[in-house]
Design an enzyme around this catalytic site. Structure first.
Site, mmCIF file in Angstrom:
data_model
loop_
_atom_site.group_PDB
_atom_site.id
_atom_site.type_symbol
_atom_site.label_atom_id
_atom_site.label_comp_id
_atom_site.label_asym_id
_atom_site.label_seq_id
_atom_site.Cartn_x
_atom_site.Cartn_y
_atom_site.Cartn_z
ATOM 1 N N GLU A 249 0.835 -1.206 0.000
ATOM 2 C CA GLU A 249 0.000 0.000 0.000
ATOM 3 C C GLU A 249 0.868 1.254 0.000
ATOM 4 O O GLU A 249 0.540 2.250 -0.652
ATOM 5 C CB GLU A 249 -0.942 0.007 1.205
ATOM 6 C CG GLU A 249 -1.992 1.096 1.094
ATOM 7 C CD GLU A 249 -2.934 1.162 2.276
ATOM 8 O OE1 GLU A 249 -3.960 1.844 2.178
ATOM 9 O OE2 GLU A 249 -2.634 0.546 3.315
ATOM 10 N N ARG A 275 3.123 31.600 -21.123
ATOM 11 C CA ARG A 275 2.824 32.867 -20.453
ATOM 12 C C ARG A 275 4.009 33.819 -20.599
ATOM 13 O O ARG A 275 5.160 33.436 -20.329
ATOM 14 C CB ARG A 275 2.546 32.613 -18.966
ATOM 15 C CG ARG A 275 2.227 33.860 -18.157
ATOM 16 C CD ARG A 275 0.820 34.352 -18.416
ATOM 17 N NE ARG A 275 0.462 35.406 -17.475
ATOM 18 C CZ ARG A 275 -0.736 35.975 -17.438
ATOM 19 N NH1 ARG A 275 -1.684 35.570 -18.284
ATOM 20 N NH2 ARG A 275 -0.996 36.923 -16.569
ATOM 21 N N GLN A 286 14.869 33.104 -13.642
ATOM 22 C CA GLN A 286 15.700 32.146 -12.902
ATOM 23 C C GLN A 286 14.963 31.494 -11.746
ATOM 24 O O GLN A 286 15.072 30.281 -11.533
ATOM 25 C CB GLN A 286 16.959 32.859 -12.386
ATOM 26 C CG GLN A 286 17.973 31.906 -11.753
ATOM 27 C CD GLN A 286 19.182 32.638 -11.215
ATOM 28 O OE1 GLN A 286 19.088 33.324 -10.191
ATOM 29 N NE2 GLN A 286 20.305 32.530 -11.905
#
Length: 391
Positions: A249, A275, A286
């Site tokens: 799990e 964008r 940066q």
């Protein structure tokens, strides 16, 4: 679209074919519009899940009368779902756990009835363990009880909380205390297979902030009567038998979290390339590049731990520490990448038009499921670093 090309994934030819098949299926059925629609409506995508089952992605190489699917195969499917249909991935973590428990502890009749239904997708399981009074220390806090009837069978009374998919499952694996706590709290607990339409059970959905494509529920048991053959595994040893599956799990939780990180990273890369600000793509700044690089390193590090842990587990080795590390690394990757992604998108990150806010919300699940990151730290400190137990 970003020109980014990910590093090659270490995998066999069969594993590469499996990953390609899952990606092809999800490209057709898990479109951004469809994922957004189910998230907004808080609805489980029955058609997508059925398609996964029909493609053999629940069964993989498992057999009704044999072993459960390989850890490596499960991890591939779950990573791909985490990167797209996260809620379906969370559901499949539960299904794989049920498959493992039935494969390891089910009778021939139980496997034929329940495991066959899981494999063909006609039913889904819910795993009813956590209670209102206890999460991490659930064995000691467990108030749900099962009492044996004089004429055979058991009567279950109590309540469970935070149960994924309980509102539309076919059956539940319910853990209940069948003997009082003596030396160890993990003893005296038994697993029961309980059909969802059994009289005396009530299910109510909870209003959660994330994983909107899968219900999270409270479940009540009021004099729920089940037959002797409802016992899964050994009476009084159910919790110990569940603990033995936690390695798998943790690996599966790590795989979904890794997928979330990868999906969010891809979404962020697409956005910062498209964008523009100050006359150039914001991906040229940066600080954004450094954050994206940090995310990429965390993703690759988490994948390396996950693949190594899955390989060791499939070969029969001791993968407990590796799986704990993989879960912790993947959780960190998911929360870090989604946080950086939200910052990269700025105001657009708050818009439901973009997938980033969904990834950001969904990633938080794996900071505490199936065990909290703090417990993973405790486990690694005790069993890997050999430090004194810290809790």
């Amino acid at each position: 679209m970003s020109d980014f090309t990910p590093l090659p994934v270490e995998q066999t030819e069969d594993q590469a074919d499996l990953r390609a098949m899952v990606r092809e299926l999800l490209a057709d059925l898990a479109t951004p519009e469809r994922l957004s629609d189910h998230d907004e409506r808080e609805a489980f995508d029955e058609d997508l899940y059925r398609a996964l089952a029909e493609a053999g992605l629940v069964q993989l190489e498992g057999e009704v009368g044999g072993d459960a699917p390989s850890h490596a195969g499960q991890a591939i499917v779950l990573e791909e779902l985490g990167a797209t249909a996260t809620s379906i991935g969370v559901s499949l973590v539960v299904q794989f756990m049920a498959v493992t428990l039935l494969s390891q502890h089910g009778t021939a009749e139980q496997r034929e009835r329940y495991l066959s239904a899981l494999y063909d997708g006609s039913q889904r399981a819910a795993f009813a363990l956590t209670e209102p009074s206890g999460g991490t220390d659930v064995a000691r806090a467990m108030q749900t009880k099962a009492v044996q009837r004089p004429d055979g069978g058991w009567v279950i009374n109590g309540a469970k909380m935070w149960i994924s998919g309980a509102s539309d499952c076919g059956f539940m694996i319910v853990l209940a205390r069948t003997s009082p706590i003596e030396r160890s709290a993990v003893s005296g607990i038994t697993m029961f297979l309980v059909p969802a339409d059994t009289p005396g059970m009530t299910v109510s959905e909870m209003d959660t902030v994330a994983i909107h494509g899968l219900s999270t529920c409270e479940v009540g048991f009021a004099d729920v009567v089940v037959p002797e053959e409802a016992v899964l595994g050994d009476v009084d040893r159910g919790f110990r038998q569940v603990i033995a599956t936690l390695n798998g799990e943790r690996l599966n939780a790590a795989a979904v979290a890794l997928g979330i990180a990868r999906g969010a990273q891809d979404a962020a890369l697409d956005y910062v390339q498209s964008r523009h600000a100050f006359g150039r793509p914001i991906g040229g700044f940066q600080i954004l590049q450094h954050r994206l690089v940090d995310g990429a390193v965390k993703i690759e590090a988490a994948r390396g731990l996950l693949q190594r842990a899955a390989r060791v587990a499939d070969e029969g080795g001791d993968a407990e520490t590796l799986s704990a590390m993989a879960k912790l690394a993947s959780s960190d990757a998911a929360t870090t990448v989604t946080e950086h992604g939200m910052r990269a998108l700025g105001g657009s990150g708050l818009s439901r038009e973009y997938s980033m806010q969904r990834f950001w919300r969904d990633a938080r699940l794996y900071t505490f499921a199936p065990l909290t990151d703090e417990m993973m730290h405790n486990f690694i400190g005790e069993f890997y670093l050999k430090l004194p137990r810290s809790f």
